[in-house]
Write an enzyme that holds these catalytic residues in place. Structure first.
Site, PDB file in Angstrom:
ATOM      1  N   ARG A 160     -11.446   7.368   2.986  1.00  0.00           N
ATOM      2  CA  ARG A 160     -11.375   8.719   3.561  1.00  0.00           C
ATOM      3  C   ARG A 160      -9.932   9.183   3.770  1.00  0.00           C
ATOM      4  NH1 ARG A 160     -14.112   6.117   7.671  1.00  0.00           N
ATOM      5  NH2 ARG A 160     -12.837   5.308   9.376  1.00  0.00           N
ATOM      6  N   GLY A 219      -3.536   2.718  13.916  1.00  0.00           N
ATOM      7  CA  GLY A 219      -2.121   2.981  13.718  1.00  0.00           C
ATOM      8  C   GLY A 219      -1.623   4.129  14.567  1.00  0.00           C
ATOM      9  N   TYR A 255       4.443   2.215  -1.711  1.00  0.00           N
ATOM     10  CA  TYR A 255       5.628   1.371  -1.626  1.00  0.00           C
ATOM     11  C   TYR A 255       5.791   0.601  -2.939  1.00  0.00           C
ATOM     12  CZ  TYR A 255       6.719   2.224   3.288  1.00  0.00           C
ATOM     13  OH  TYR A 255       7.098   2.803   4.478  1.00  0.00           O
ATOM     14  N   ALA A 282       0.830  -1.212   0.000  1.00  0.00           N
ATOM     15  CA  ALA A 282       0.000   0.000   0.000  1.00  0.00           C
ATOM     16  C   ALA A 282       0.861   1.257   0.000  1.00  0.00           C
ATOM     17  CB  ALA A 282      -0.905  -0.005   1.241  1.00  0.00           C
TER      18      ALA A 282
END
Length: 296
Positions: free
Chosen positions: A196, A249, A105, A102
């Site tokens: 979002r 996260g 990368y 994602a």
């Protein structure tokens, strides 16, 4: 090929909890790792816009240098690096690994239309653009067993200029879900970033009329959703069947006891984004745990 994976897991894992859950495997190909000062590598020789900056072992932030396109003959070595990193992580005591496909990368660069202009077997058709992700998923699953492997994807994200239109993102990632089911049966989970969050951690303003639902319907594997969730949103998403689990996260950085805080509906400590990519201990090990009088 000038890419590297973080191999020094043994220096890290003894300091973690006895049952260390997961580690993510991003493949790092920045200029600092290139032999003789060569440019970094990518799917295609497309420069990253001036809006983005990078931190490297030399410090930062720096502007991204223009990459060179990987030769077709170099790509099998890239796949082997992922498998080696997975084995190293398990040997160091981790329970499993998450392939980072994602947020711009390397795998995402091969997957997204804006960053992959190749004409070999890794470019052109959607099946070709998915080839590297699928090869890496197969290689890591063969190395450590599929039920120890997850993968993170960001269909709608535009970080580092790696992007697809909404229509193409849905079309392509439904295909990828089906191919992962077919090629890597038993994959532990698929972890996706909510729409979002568009450019990295920047939240989209205004209404959003697309979601992760098409991908949830297209896969047999557990779907994990991430992207700016608060506790109430997370609970609602699970109750409505939007995902099998919700990933935190940024708030996990500033709340080392986040699971307990969520269970108790306790206040969350705000994170300091300025320390996310610093090289010292500030912002990594100095956030506090709940005090006894705050747990009731």
């Amino acid at each position: 090929n000038g890419c590297t994976q973080y191999n020094d897991f043994a220096a890290v894992s003894p300091q973690l909890a006895p049952s260390t859950p997961l580690t993510s495997i991003p493949l790092l190909c920045p200029a600092d790792y290139q032999p003789g000062g060569a440019p970094p590598v990518s799917a295609s020789a497309i420069p990253v816009s001036e809006a983005f900056e990078v931190y490297t072992p030399k410090g930062g932030p720096f502007k991204y240098p223009t990459p060179r396109a990987l030769e077709t003959s170099e790509i099998p070595a890239i796949v082997r690096l992922y498998a080696e990193a997975a084995k190293n992580a398990i040997a160091a005591g981790f329970d499993g690994i998450e392939i980072h496909g994602a947020n711009g990368y390397l795998l995402d660069q091969f997957w997204k239309d804006s960053t992959n202009k190749r004409t070999d077997k890794y470019g052109g058709s959607d099946e070709n653009k998915a080839r590297l992700i699928l090869e890496v998923a197969e290689a890591t699953a063969n190395a450590i067993d599929a039920d120890h492997v997850g993968i993170r994807l960001s269909p709608y994200n535009t970080f580092l200029d790696a992007s697809d239109t909404v229509e193409r993102a849905i079309e392509k990632n439904v295909l990828l879900m089906k191919e992962l089911d077919k090629r890597v049966p038993g994959l532990a989970y698929i972890h996706m970033v909510e729409p979002r969050l568009a450019g990295g951690n920047a939240e989209v303003q205004g209404p959003i009329d697309h979601s992760l639902d098409p991908f949830r319907k297209a896969t047999s594997r557990p779907l994990l959703a991430a992207g700016g969730f608060k506790r109430a949103q997370a609970v609602e998403a699970i109750e409505k069947g939007h995902a099998d689990a919700i990933v935190f996260g940024r708030y996990f950085i500033s709340n080392p006891d986040l699971p307990k805080r969520l269970a108790l509906d306790a206040p969350l400590t705000k994170y300091n984004r300025d320390t996310f990519y610093s090289f010292g201990t500030e912002g990594y090990i100095d956030y506090s745990f709940l005090k006894d009088n705050e747990q009731n």
